[in-house]
Design an enzyme around this catalytic site. Structure first.
Site, mmCIF file in Angstrom:
data_model
loop_
_atom_site.group_PDB
_atom_site.id
_atom_site.type_symbol
_atom_site.label_atom_id
_atom_site.label_comp_id
_atom_site.label_asym_id
_atom_site.label_seq_id
_atom_site.Cartn_x
_atom_site.Cartn_y
_atom_site.Cartn_z
ATOM 1 N N ASP A 58 -2.099 -1.396 -3.679
ATOM 2 C CA ASP A 58 -2.471 -0.715 -4.914
ATOM 3 C C ASP A 58 -1.466 -0.986 -6.026
ATOM 4 O O ASP A 58 -0.421 -1.615 -5.815
ATOM 5 C CB ASP A 58 -2.618 0.790 -4.664
ATOM 6 C CG ASP A 58 -1.465 1.362 -3.823
ATOM 7 O OD1 ASP A 58 -0.302 1.075 -4.155
ATOM 8 O OD2 ASP A 58 -1.735 2.072 -2.843
ATOM 9 N N ASN A 91 -0.535 4.563 -0.435
ATOM 10 C CA ASN A 91 -1.227 5.811 -0.083
ATOM 11 C C ASN A 91 -1.809 5.811 1.323
ATOM 12 O O ASN A 91 -2.537 6.731 1.697
ATOM 13 C CB ASN A 91 -2.316 6.146 -1.109
ATOM 14 C CG ASN A 91 -3.406 5.085 -1.163
ATOM 15 O OD1 ASN A 91 -3.385 4.122 -0.391
ATOM 16 N ND2 ASN A 91 -4.341 5.245 -2.094
ATOM 17 N N HIS A 142 -4.577 -17.635 -3.366
ATOM 18 C CA HIS A 142 -5.482 -16.783 -2.584
ATOM 19 C C HIS A 142 -6.718 -17.527 -2.098
ATOM 20 O O HIS A 142 -7.460 -17.005 -1.254
ATOM 21 C CB HIS A 142 -5.910 -15.585 -3.437
ATOM 22 C CG HIS A 142 -6.775 -15.981 -4.600
ATOM 23 N ND1 HIS A 142 -6.272 -16.682 -5.679
ATOM 24 C CD2 HIS A 142 -8.097 -15.810 -4.845
ATOM 25 C CE1 HIS A 142 -7.255 -16.920 -6.534
ATOM 26 N NE2 HIS A 142 -8.373 -16.398 -6.054
ATOM 27 N N ASP A 157 -6.476 -11.599 -14.110
ATOM 28 C CA ASP A 157 -7.534 -12.580 -13.904
ATOM 29 C C ASP A 157 -8.622 -12.368 -14.950
ATOM 30 O O ASP A 157 -9.018 -11.228 -15.220
ATOM 31 C CB ASP A 157 -8.142 -12.421 -12.508
ATOM 32 C CG ASP A 157 -7.986 -13.672 -11.663
ATOM 33 O OD1 ASP A 157 -8.489 -14.718 -12.111
ATOM 34 O OD2 ASP A 157 -7.365 -13.618 -10.594
ATOM 35 N N ASP A 174 -4.098 3.979 2.789
ATOM 36 C CA ASP A 174 -5.512 3.682 3.044
ATOM 37 C C ASP A 174 -5.717 2.258 3.543
ATOM 38 O O ASP A 174 -6.857 1.824 3.762
ATOM 39 C CB ASP A 174 -6.363 3.937 1.789
ATOM 40 C CG ASP A 174 -6.043 2.991 0.635
ATOM 41 O OD1 ASP A 174 -5.080 2.194 0.756
ATOM 42 O OD2 ASP A 174 -6.750 3.044 -0.394
ATOM 43 N N ASP A 197 -10.537 -17.816 -14.410
ATOM 44 C CA ASP A 197 -11.189 -18.164 -13.153
ATOM 45 C C ASP A 197 -12.405 -19.066 -13.370
ATOM 46 O O ASP A 197 -13.237 -18.787 -14.237
ATOM 47 C CB ASP A 197 -11.630 -16.873 -12.454
ATOM 48 C CG ASP A 197 -12.375 -17.118 -11.166
ATOM 49 O OD1 ASP A 197 -11.728 -17.550 -10.197
ATOM 50 O OD2 ASP A 197 -13.598 -16.878 -11.129
ATOM 51 N N ASP A 213 0.846 -1.196 0.000
ATOM 52 C CA ASP A 213 0.000 0.000 0.000
ATOM 53 C C ASP A 213 0.882 1.247 0.000
ATOM 54 O O ASP A 213 1.721 1.418 0.887
ATOM 55 C CB ASP A 213 -0.914 -0.036 1.237
ATOM 56 C CG ASP A 213 -1.662 1.279 1.436
ATOM 57 O OD1 ASP A 213 -1.950 1.948 0.422
ATOM 58 O OD2 ASP A 213 -1.958 1.619 2.598
#
Length: 555
Positions: A29, A23, A328, A98, A25, A200, A21
């Site tokens: 990203d 930024n 994942h 994906d 938040d 997927d 990350d």
């Protein structure tokens, strides 16, 4: 087999929400991925698969796409995507996205229009059926639990099909207009410079029509979706997808395929297969119970070995499988495939050796290369994953206490792999300056990249050694193309195999237990290419392997 550009590659999967990350938040990203490209190059990867970054309401972590042509603001914008493609290309890294086309989001423009006019053009983009007297078209269970039929918003007498989350309506591949939309979108991305796609849940695109009920297999009165899938073939749809998209660009394509029919592997990954390769999911589904996660036993060393060897035999002279320890959708591989209490750097390296040295394209999932482990979740409130929450309820309904249910499902939870990458031992593991969207693994003070990067004996450096060995010109042909020949399969907790070509033979031996055990080699050792332990005990041809020792030998 035709040799293709992707056969020699090493791939890496990024789960973008949890990678890096920039930024503050709390969500990873695209700029974070760009900032780590040099790290990925240092590791030695050639292809990077990024889980969905398209616009999405995030009902299923981006696998519910509301706009296939745009980047979700959570991750950045299309300028960031273009920069990522350009910077990756400078480093000879191909970007793989994906491709989620069994379903879209219920917030996609197509579905909104279908709700406005179910009998119009866009109503035919989905499976929408009239329901009378509450009798659903079929009793198929959604992958996430409950019926796969949901009332169409604004139309209580009509129901739509969702094999996954109710916010993921299935696209009607029988409609040629839907297929045209998909082909156009795929080619748009390939024109942009993508190396290819991970496809997927693709086996779900063909439904058995007309709808009907199947044998009930749980107390909910529903039936596993695979009972429908085994009645149909996706051949025509997948052939058209290949010919209209991937083949035109010589693009890399890797399929997520479950429940394929017996003897159809050549159709999927042969020289003229639908895909370049497909994931070997055999170990991931080994031991799965129809009752649910709570009833799933821990996989044994012998089961792991035999499952891998069966897959290797099936794929030989057919095509390349893509090999995984985790992704994942899985728990951390070291926690899943190694006995509890025996997870350490040595056993992690052993598992990595087996993963890399069998034939196929190795995929590393972020954090695997530093040996990240399952999270010791202490409360169901810490869990974000919809599938884990459903399995928790399944366990409770089976009579487990809340404590027992949590213990049962946390071992398999997808959140184990979705927590942020542990970059260093600073606050939030160096992932973000804000509050992470999902908790860090509490062990990040001990297991992180910074602690391993300059340690020649670390799990990370061992992964680098495996990749370097795979790319070594002296051994590359054997490791990439050689046949996998199992040996000593009658032994308990031992996994050993040759990788053979006409010119060279390598022998991989792994002691899959904490106690030492010996083997008598059939040949003299020419070179020790890799050894995950400092010690080396060879007396003539008698090799004594310490607990979880793994060696790669040229013989």
């Amino acid at each position: 087999m035709k040799k293709k550009w992707w056969h020699e590659k090493v791939a890496y999967q990024i789960y973008p929400k949890s990678f890096c990350d920039t930024n503050g938040d709390g969500v990873g990203d695209l700029k974070g991925i760009i900032s780590k490209l040099d790290y990925l190059k240092e590791l030695g990867v050639d292809l990077v698969w990024i889980s969905p970054i398209y616009c999405s309401p995030m009902a299923d972590q981006g696998y519910d796409i509301s706009d296939y042509y745009n980047i979700d603001p959570l991750f950045g914008n299309m300028d960031d995507m273009d920069l990522l493609l350009a910077e990756a290309k400078k480093r000879n890294i191909g970007i793989v996205m994906d491709l989620v086309v069994n379903h879209c989001s219920d917030e996609h423009e197509w579905f909104k229009k279908a709700c406005e006019d179910p009998d119009g053009k866009y109503g035919k983009y989905f499976y929408i059926e009239d329901v009378k007297d509450g009798k659903l078209p079929s009793n198929i269970r959604s992958y996430f639990g409950g019926s796969c039929w949901e009332p169409l918003p604004g139309h209580p007498d009509k129901y739509y099909l969702h094999l996954f989350h109710k916010k993921q309506p299935d696209l009607n591949w029988e409609n040629p207009e839907v297929r045209e939309e998909i082909f156009t979108m795929v080619n748009w991305w390939l024109e942009k410079g993508l190396a290819g796609f991970r496809i997927d849940a693709i086996i779900n695109i063909k439904k058995s029509l007309p709808w009907k009920d199947y044998p009930v297999d749980r107390d909910d009165g529903l039936s596993y979706v695979g009972n429908m899938l085994k009645e149909v073939s996706c051949h025509d749809f997948l052939t058209e997808l290949r010919d209209r998209t991937f083949a035109k660009y010589d693009a890399f394509s890797v399929g997520e395929v479950f429940d394929e029919h017996e003897d159809t592997l050549p159709e999927f990954i042969g020289d003229d297969g639908y895909f370049s390769t497909m994931f070997d999911m055999s170990t991931a589904i080994c031991g799965a119970s129809e009752k649910g996660w709570y009833d799933r036993p821990h996989i044994t060393a012998n089961e792991y070995r035999d499952t891998i060897f069966t897959s290797q035999e099936k794929a030989w002279n057919v095509g390349f499988l893509s090999n995984i320890i985790e992704n994942h959708d899985q728990p951390r591989g070291v926690s899943h495939y190694l006995p509890e209490g025996e997870v350490n750097d040595t056993s992690k390296k052993m598992l990595a050796t087996l993963h890399f040295m069998v034939r196929g394209i190795p995929f590393i999932y972020q954090g695997q290369e530093i040996g990240m482990e399952n999270v010791d979740f202490t409360s169901i409130e810490q869990i974000d994953d919809v599938m884990t929450l459903d399995e928790y309820q399944v366990a409770l309904q089976a009579g487990l206490s809340s404590k027992e249910a949590l213990e049962a499902v946390k071992k398999m939870s997808r959140d184990n792999a979705r927590v942020p990458f542990s970059w260093d031992d600073t606050e939030h593991a160096g992932f973000t300056t804000g509050e992470p969207w999902l908790m860090n693994n509490p062990d990040y003070k001990k297991i992180n990249l910074a602690a391993q990067r300059n340690d020649e004996h670390s799990v990370y450096q061992y992964y680098r050694s495996l990749i370097q060995l795979r790319k070594n010109p002296e051994y590359k042909d054997t490791i990439v193309w050689g046949k996998t020949v199992p040996v000593w399969t009658d032994r308990t907790n031992l996994m050993a195999f040759y990788r053979q070509t006409d010119e060279q033979t390598l022998l991989v031996i792994a002691n899959y237990q904490k106690e030492s055990q010996s083997v008598t080699l059939k040949e003299d050792v020419k070179n020790v290419l890799l050894n995950n332990c400092m010690e080396w005990e060879l007396d003539g041809r008698e090799l004594c392997l310490k607990g979880y020792q793994a060696v790669v030998l040229e013989v």
